[in-house]
Design an enzyme around this catalytic site. Structure first.
Site, PDB file in Angstrom:
ATOM      1  CB  ALA A 230     -38.965 -71.740 109.671  1.00 16.59           C
ATOM      2  CB  ALA A 231     -36.510 -67.005 110.288  1.00 19.65           C
TER       3      ALA A 231
ATOM      4  N   GLY B  94     -40.118 -67.439 113.426  1.00 22.57           N
ATOM      5  CA  GLY B  94     -40.534 -68.540 114.286  1.00 22.57           C
ATOM      6  C   GLY B  94     -41.997 -68.619 114.664  1.00 22.57           C
TER       7      GLY B  94
ATOM      8  CB  CYS C  31     -49.134 -62.048 104.828  1.00 21.97           C
ATOM      9  SG  CYS C  31     -47.416 -61.563 104.540  1.00 21.97           S
TER      10      CYS C  31
ATOM     11  CG  ASP D  45     -33.880 -71.098  97.952  1.00 25.26           C
ATOM     12  OD1 ASP D  45     -34.845 -71.885  97.848  1.00 25.26           O
ATOM     13  OD2 ASP D  45     -33.776 -70.067  97.259  1.00 25.26           O
TER      14      ASP D  45
END
Length: 445
Positions: free
Chosen positions: A262-263, A265, A386, A312
């Site tokens: 998530a980071a 954000g 990505c 994790d």
């Protein structure tokens, strides 16, 4: 805040390039060396240092042809000063006398008169040098275009195999373009219409994204901190492709949603924006420092109903037991080779390997396998990377079916993206869609 004279900015750029040579990192060094400078100086140094890294292979090829010398034997500051001069002469509007004289002066301050004299004499051979003509003499097609666009040959060959030889040069060109500055509207605090009007009223050149209402594009170069609404948390800097990972998950108010990786954000806050703070989000990451950044971003943007968990999921059995079959939706934006964001991170051309891609694939599959236990029966999972690499995209989508997932359909896909759709997977590219290169796959349990 310090404002620099010409040679000093080149000296800092040389130091950044020297540091980059050691660890193939760029952003950290740019930030470290420019933190106390004016926005104008910071932007110029970032441009010439990043541009030099972006075209490193072509610059080295050109220097070797022009000087008839191998750069490896030179001191790092000499080598990088010559690269810097070549970049300024080939790719910027900096006058030739300034590009040469100011960089030579920087070498003089760093190393003394003799090395500066060598750089000055060598740089004269670059004036009028036609790199395109020299590149055309390379007999192999892949070596030729890899040199011209400055990529590793192994990368270019595999992308041509994946996406077609007829499209490869357009892809390389697009990865060399500086990405536009895009704002993702924070609907918790403002509507797209209100933010657009605010920016326009303050004289900011802004345009709406052609088909994504939540994205606004800033024209020209503007310091982010100076944008209206920055301090208030009205927007988050986010490429459309990154926002799509949260959007395509199609999160709903009142749902329990897991955001893995998530980071810092971008996607957590996008999910909160889409659901207008009415979903409950569990944001998971393994990096403590980045998790603090995630918390700060949530606070700034007014994001609520988020639980932050430093773990994790593929190794934390107690987390999987606690949340077994609990989540309505899961987003896995997995760690990857990031070859789809090279236009933002040109150092990514030089720090990748097949071994890294294979390692990432193992990590990604472990996350997919673990997430299956956490998803409700009938729940939806979106996997994104990505990356342009099929090992990290299409091959993982096939592997997921062996973990128990069923293919699902994107429920809210924009018509303009349907050309990149294959079953339950989607790809977007900078040259086709003017956004970062991303892969998405959607599943149901």
């Amino acid at each position: 805040m310090t404002t620099l004279i010409g040679w000093k900015s080149r000296e800092i750029a040389i130091k950044i390039l020297n540091a980059f040579e050691k660890d193939k990192k760029l952003r950290e060094h740019v930030e470290k060396f420019t933190v106390n400078l004016s926005p104008l100086d910071r932007a110029f140094i970032r441009e010439i240092a990043s541009g030099t890294v972006r075209y490193l292979r072509l610059l080295d090829f050109s220097l070797q042809r022009a000087l008839k010398k191998n750069l490896k034997g030179q001191k790092p500051s000499v080598r990088n000063a010559l690269r810097l001069i070549a970049y300024q002469l080939f790719f910027t509007g900096v006058p030739a006398y300034a590009a040469v004289n100011e960089t030579v002066e920087a070498v003089k301050r760093l190393l003394g008169k003799k090395p500066a004299g060598f750089v000055n004499a060598a740089s004269k051979k670059l004036l009028g040098f036609n790199y395109r003509r020299e590149v055309e003499r390379i007999p192999s097609y892949f070596e030729r275009i890899s040199t011209l666009y400055s990529f590793e040959t192994w990368m270019v060959r595999r992308w041509a195999r994946f996406y077609g030889k007829d499209e490869i040069e357009e892809l390389l060109k697009s990865l060399n373009k500086v990405a536009p500055l895009c704002l993702r509207v924070n609907r918790i605090k403002v509507t797209p219409e209100k933010l657009f009007s605010l920016l326009e009223s303050k004289g900011i050149e802004v345009e709406r994204h052609p088909f994504i209402p939540d994205i606004l594009r800033i024209k020209g170069r503007v310091p982010i901190e100076s944008l209206p609404g920055y301090k208030e948390g009205y927007f988050y800097i986010q490429d459309p492709a990154s926002f799509l990972a949260a959007y395509l998950l199609d999160p709903k108010p009142s749902e329990l949603i897991l955001d893995v990786g998530a980071a810092p954000g971008g996607k957590t806050t996008a999910i909160a924006s889409i659901t207008e703070n009415r979903a409950k989000i569990v944001a998971v990451d393994v990096n403590k420092k980045r998790m603090e950044l995630l918390k700060a971003n949530c606070k700034k943007l007014g994001v609520k109903n988020v639980s932050f968990v430093l773990t994790d999921i593929s190794k934390d059995r107690s987390f999987r037991e606690k949340f077994r079959s609990s989540f309505d939706r899961i987003l896995i934006d997995a760690p990857c080779s990031a070859t789809g964001v090279i236009r933002r991170h040109p150092e990514g051309k030089w720090n990748k390997s097949i071994e890294l891609i294979r390692h990432n694939q193992k990590v990604q599959r472990a996350l997919l396998k673990s997430a299956y236990e956490l998803l409700k029966p009938g729940g939806v999972l979106l996997f994104s990377v990505c990356s342009l690499e099929q090992e990290e995209g299409e091959e993982n989508a096939k592997a997921a079916l062996n973990f128990g997932y069923s293919p699902y359909e994107f429920s809210n896909l924009f018509e303009e993206l349907k050309a990149g759709l294959k079953g339950n997977t989607l790809r977007v590219f900078p040259h086709r869609n003017n956004m970062d290169g991303f892969f998405y796959a959607i599943f149901r349990r």
